[in-house]
Structure formats: C-alpha cells, structure tokens
Scaffold this motif. Structure first.
Motif, PDB file in Angstrom:
ATOM      1  N   ALA A 191       0.824  -1.213   0.000  1.00 30.83           N
ATOM      2  CA  ALA A 191       0.000   0.000   0.000  1.00 30.83           C
ATOM      3  C   ALA A 191       0.855   1.259   0.000  1.00 30.83           C
ATOM      4  O   ALA A 191       0.502   2.259  -0.620  1.00 30.83           O
ATOM      5  CB  ALA A 191      -0.932   0.006   1.198  1.00 30.83           C
ATOM      6  N   SER A 192       1.990   1.203   0.660  1.00 30.21           N
ATOM      7  CA  SER A 192       2.830   2.392   0.751  1.00 30.21           C
ATOM      8  C   SER A 192       3.308   2.840  -0.625  1.00 30.21           C
ATOM      9  O   SER A 192       3.657   3.995  -0.820  1.00 30.21           O
ATOM     10  CB  SER A 192       4.033   2.117   1.658  1.00 30.21           C
ATOM     11  N   ALA A 193       3.319   1.921  -1.576  1.00 30.04           N
ATOM     12  CA  ALA A 193       3.784   2.268  -2.921  1.00 30.04           C
ATOM     13  C   ALA A 193       2.642   2.625  -3.859  1.00 30.04           C
ATOM     14  O   ALA A 193       2.864   3.116  -4.951  1.00 30.04           O
ATOM     15  CB  ALA A 193       4.564   1.108  -3.521  1.00 30.04           C
ATOM     16  N   LEU A 194       1.423   2.397  -3.420  1.00 33.60           N
ATOM     17  CA  LEU A 194       0.297   2.569  -4.338  1.00 33.60           C
ATOM     18  C   LEU A 194       0.095   4.020  -4.720  1.00 33.60           C
ATOM     19  O   LEU A 194      -0.514   4.316  -5.728  1.00 33.60           O
ATOM     20  CB  LEU A 194      -0.985   2.000  -3.721  1.00 33.60           C
TER      21      LEU A 194
END
Lengths: 347, 347
Positions: free
Chosen positions: B8-11
């Motif tokens: 999620a941190s990269a989304l």
C-alpha cells in the motif's frame, strides 16, 4: 469440495451419494477412504486465524490461513507471527479486491492518514533471494511431473527419468515438477548432476523449490525490487493461479477455511482495484496464531499426507476421472487442481 | 486487466504509468501498441447480453458472453440463440454458486415449482460426440505447446517438432497444445501421420480440438451421460480453470464483460451449492443476442487476433515478464493465463 455440474432437473435426483461413496473412482471417495494414519495435524503455530467484522446479515466471518513451514518463506512467516502476537493487524482492513487476481489487506489506503502504521519490534529483514530454497534442505520426497509421479530419496534420484506408459501427465510450464511441503504446494527446478562410473553423482547446480500461486494462496505485497515486503501487507489469490508471480514474491501460506469471505467482496474501482471509500473496506477485528488462542477456540485441522498412498491415488483419480459424470479422462492435472485435502480433527 | 501487488505504501507512487506505457515489456504495453489492423470485431450474433436485476445499491448488472463460433459447440450455441430469441431465460435466475468452481443459472431450484420450464420450439438435439471437433475443419493456424509457438498451415505440419532453444514452455498436462478459435481458447490433441518417401503424409488419426475451461468460461450443465444438455442451464467458471471438465461437457463461450457480477455472489449453502431460499437467487431480467438489440444498445467489442504478431509477442511477454516488478521470468505460461485481450470498438 468441488461440485458437479448437473442440470437443475437432476439436482433432486439421488446422485450426490455416488460422489461421496464411490471410493475407487472419485477424489472425494479416495479421501474419505484414507486411513486415519495418513492424516497429519497442522500445528497450532502454523494456523493464522483472521476474524473480520460480521457481514451485512450479521454472520461471523473467519478466515484460517495455513502458514508455510520452515524452511520455506521463513523470514516472512516469522514476521507474520510477530505481528499476530503484537495484534498489529487488529483494526486494519481489507482495502483492495481485483477480479480473477487478489484480495489484499493490511495498512490500507486511508486518504486521511497516508502514513503507514509503524511495525512492531522484532521484525527481521527479508530478501528476494529467499523466494526459492535449495532442495538439499530436504522438504520433499515425492515429485509430480511430465513423467508422472516419482518417489525421491536423494538428490541423485532427481535426474530426469523416462515417461512411464500411461502415467498421468503432471507437466508444468512453470517448472520441472511440483510437490508439496507439509501440505502446501511447491514447484521444483531440477538441478544438474555429473555422473562418473563407480562414483556418487556430483551436483553441479542445486535443485530449487518455491511455493506456488494457486487459488487461495497467500502472498506478501511488496514495493519494487530489492524490497521483498515484511509480511505486514498480505494478499489472497481469488482467481486462476497467477503462476507468473512465483519466484517474484513471497508466498507464505494458503487460506484453508473461509476464502469465500474474501472472494465475494465487491471489486475495488480505484487504481489497482483499491477501494475508493472507507465504507467499502472490510475491517479486520483480529489476527491471531491458533496457538495464542484459548484451547477451545482453536481451529484443529489436518491435511492428507502428500507422501501417502491415498494422496497418490487421489492425484491419479483427479488426472483420470472415470466416475459416472466423466466420460473422457483428462490424462493429467496441474498443481492448482491437485488441492491437498484438509479436514477438521473431529471429522 | 491484471493488477500489480505493490504494498500500500507504494500505491500512491507513480508506478501505474509504467505498467501501461512500457510497450516492450508488459502484456498491457504490447496490447496497447498493437496495430488497429490486428483487432477483430466480434459479430453481434456472437454476443449474448445478460441483464441481472440491479444490485443492493441499485447499480445495473450486465454480463456479456462471447459465444463459441462455428464449428465448435455448434448445436448448443444454436439452441442458446433460439432461447435468447424466445426470451426464454427472462424471469429465471442464478440459483447456484460454489466457491472456486461455478455460478449457474437457468431453471433454478424452486421448491414450490419443481417442474422445469418448457423449452421453446426449435431446440436441436445435442450429442457428447460434439464436445470435440476434428481439426480438418480448420479453425486454427497457431499452436502453443511444450515446444513454444508454431504456425501451422496444413495437417502435415502438426507432427511434433523439436523444442527451440529458449522458446517459452506452453506445455499443457491436459492436451498436446493449445490455441484459439476466433479469440476463444481451445486445446489440441495432435493426430497421427504416416510419412512415406516422396508422398504426402497420410493422416491415420485426426487432430482434435476442444474448447477449454478457464476462469469465466461458460459451459452447459447436463445430467448423466448420454445427456449432453440443451444449453438452457449454463454455468460460468469463477475459480482456477477446472480443466478436467474439458471434453466432458460443452463449453459455449466466455464471459468477456461483467464476470465480477457473478463472482461476488454469495456461495450457496445447499447441496451442490444451490441456494436454499428464493431470496438468495439473483433474478435474470433478460438475455438477448446483441444482434437483436437496438443498434445503440449493442455492446461493440473486438479481440486481438491470436494469429497476429502482437498476440505472439503478448504471449511471449506473459511467459517472460521482465518489467520492473518481475525479477525472474516464468519461462512459460498456461492457456488460462494467456487471456485474449478484448476491448471496446471505441477504445
């Protein structure tokens, strides 16, 4: 486990009994006839119990994940146990669902709070080098491949063999063979051996093993390489096995109960299938190791030993269905369709 | 079509653009770069439009099925067209859902009215002999198999060839090779040929072709053999491709839009996954051939020609992902993961 595809007019006919009782001809019959000694208890430390909020009708939703055993995906499962013990997932949510792909949970995508939740202490580093492991660690004894099923006792026996006549075809375009590690599916790349007269074979390239992506497999979401993810954000497969992800991402286990609670969630409409509103998220009440639950609340499950005679017969019957419903035997099967039977200890 | 598995941190990072624009490296990029001349319109007579009642939130639900073209599953698709023109399915329902298996619709299981609805006139007989067809009817020109991809122009060229170095492995444990008939996946059993010096090869056993069960495939529910079903009761696959059903049941097409409306339906709790209450059924408002709809209501869709250069490249890229997310190329792929791209004529 599966169902038949009878037309509705036949569904009231007494055909269900045959499916279960035809011991010699159906996968279900073979499993039912397996000797009690062929079943293996799943250790409580290998079971992750995920409780979601009740559904719209107020029914409870519990998902049970069987974790990959050592030495497969070891660092990630260690982290997952650490996070479960820290109650780290409690209050987070399922934030993504993509049809024929995955459902994903963890930190989520909260526009009001874009900072990820800090991880608990004790998280160990992970490495993409550990997506596969060397076979000499010894997790497997039986191989299914293009030449049928073979028992292996030592690395030297892993060299290609001739195809036996009429042996089912278990060829896998993604690997040389498949197998199972304590009930969880893996793919195998056979190593190379130099054989000299009168000497033991010498391994020149090791045989390698990796867990595979089938329906209900659970993996670790990650950022771009070299990041390999911590285990904090997980996904479960809800479609055809996306085997191209094998060796590119850590697989940490398999949903063995309750996958339907994830599979029927509405698909996300945002980028990458992320839900666009908080209301679409499914909150996670808790994630616990079964070993940390009170004795009476623990799921107690077992799987059919994949090195057993009954499992060998089960795989052969799947590859060559010959009961009343099937007219043509497939002659083979792929790893995702040879699913390891799991049942309650009480059954 | 698919998604990635970024944490999620990269989304929120700008990674989506790469997926689409990296023409040479991703399946989506290859499809986007395909020449307009490589796309084929799907005839309106081959599109079945199924409208379900709106969902709980009032949103419309439309499912579009691409029917198998002649000569594959011909009698059943003829019946399906007859039933659609008679509005036969209107008012019936989806009455069954089994996780990782199928969603099924038609007459249903109405305890108050166990008599099946009479079929319209003009239904033709079906036969299990037609689950496969002889290749000499000529529906395919390209084969994907253990030895990579091959162009075939005549039966004599179907004999096994040596594996080319580094060609992707498309081996299929359920058949000798796979291919596509006007955008729909089929499996192939190669025939036998006698070759004499200076003479044309003589076929001693014909090559046979049959449509396969992948995610979203649509098949015809039936009773026990020799019954082969009429086409009145249909199912769509919502899990890993149940290939053991191939050659045992008629496949009549594939859901190419709206499969998620079926896949997210709650699983049935009755025998065979049939819903136990009427309230659980999903009513069917109508099923129509696109060609019978007013011009402006017709879905207008096209598929990427599977004999085109772009499709060959697309399959190779699926078998050997090498974009930023993938570190290890699979080296192969199975038919259900080489899904034929479909898009709107307007796109």
């Amino acid at each position: 486990m599966l169902g038949t595809l009878f037309a509705a007019s036949a569904l009231t006919a007494p055909l269900a009994a045959q499916e279960v009782e035809d011991v010699a001809l159906t996968p279900g019959g073979v499993v039912k006839a397996a000797d009690p000694s062929e079943w293996r208890d799943i250790p409580a430390e290998d079971l992750l119990v995920m409780t979601l909020t009740p559904d719209a009708a107020g029914k409870t939703r519990e998902v049970v994940i069987q974790l990959m055993p050592e030495p497969v995906s070891s660092a990630w499962t260690q982290n997952i146990r650490t996070m479960a013990r820290a109650h780290w997932w409690d209050g987070l949510s399922i934030y993504r669902s993509v049809d024929n792909w995955v459902v994903q949970w963890g930190n989520g995508e909260d526009p009001e709070n874009p900072e990820p939740k800090p991880l608990p202490g004790g998280i160990v580093p992970t490495s993409e080098d550990a997506y596969t492991i060397a076979w000499q660690d010894g997790p497997i004894r039986t191989l299914w491949g293009a030449r049928g099923r073979r028992e292996v006792e030592a690395s030297s026996q892993l060299a290609p063999a001739r195809k036996r006549d009429n042996s089912p075809d278990f060829s896998d375009p993604y690997s040389d063979a498949f197998s199972y590690v304590r009930g969880l599916p893996v793919a195998v790349e056979l190593g190379s051996y130099e054989v000299s007269d009168g000497k033991a074979p010498v391994m020149t390239r090791p045989t390698r093993v990796w867990p595979v992506h089938c329906y209900a497999s659970v993996g670790v979401a990650r950022d771009l390489s070299p990041d390999a993810g911590t285990g904090a954000e997980l996904y479960a497969v809800i479609g055809h096995g996306p085997r191209q992800l094998d060796r590119n991402i850590a697989v940490v286990g398999k949903v063995i109960e309750g996958i339907e609670h994830m599979a029927i969630l509405p698909r996300g409409t945002g980028e990458y299938g992320v839900y666009e509103t908080e209301a679409e998220h499914t909150p996670i009440v808790s994630v616990r190791l079964a070993s940390d639950l009170p004795e009476q609340e623990r799921p107690r499950l077992r799987y059919l030993d994949t090195d057993s005679a009954s499992f060998a017969k089960y795989a052969d019957v799947i590859a060559n269905r010959s009961d009343d419903f099937y007219k043509v035997a497939a002659g083979g099967a792929d790893v995702c369709n040879v699913r390891v039977p799991v049942k309650s200890v009480e059954d």
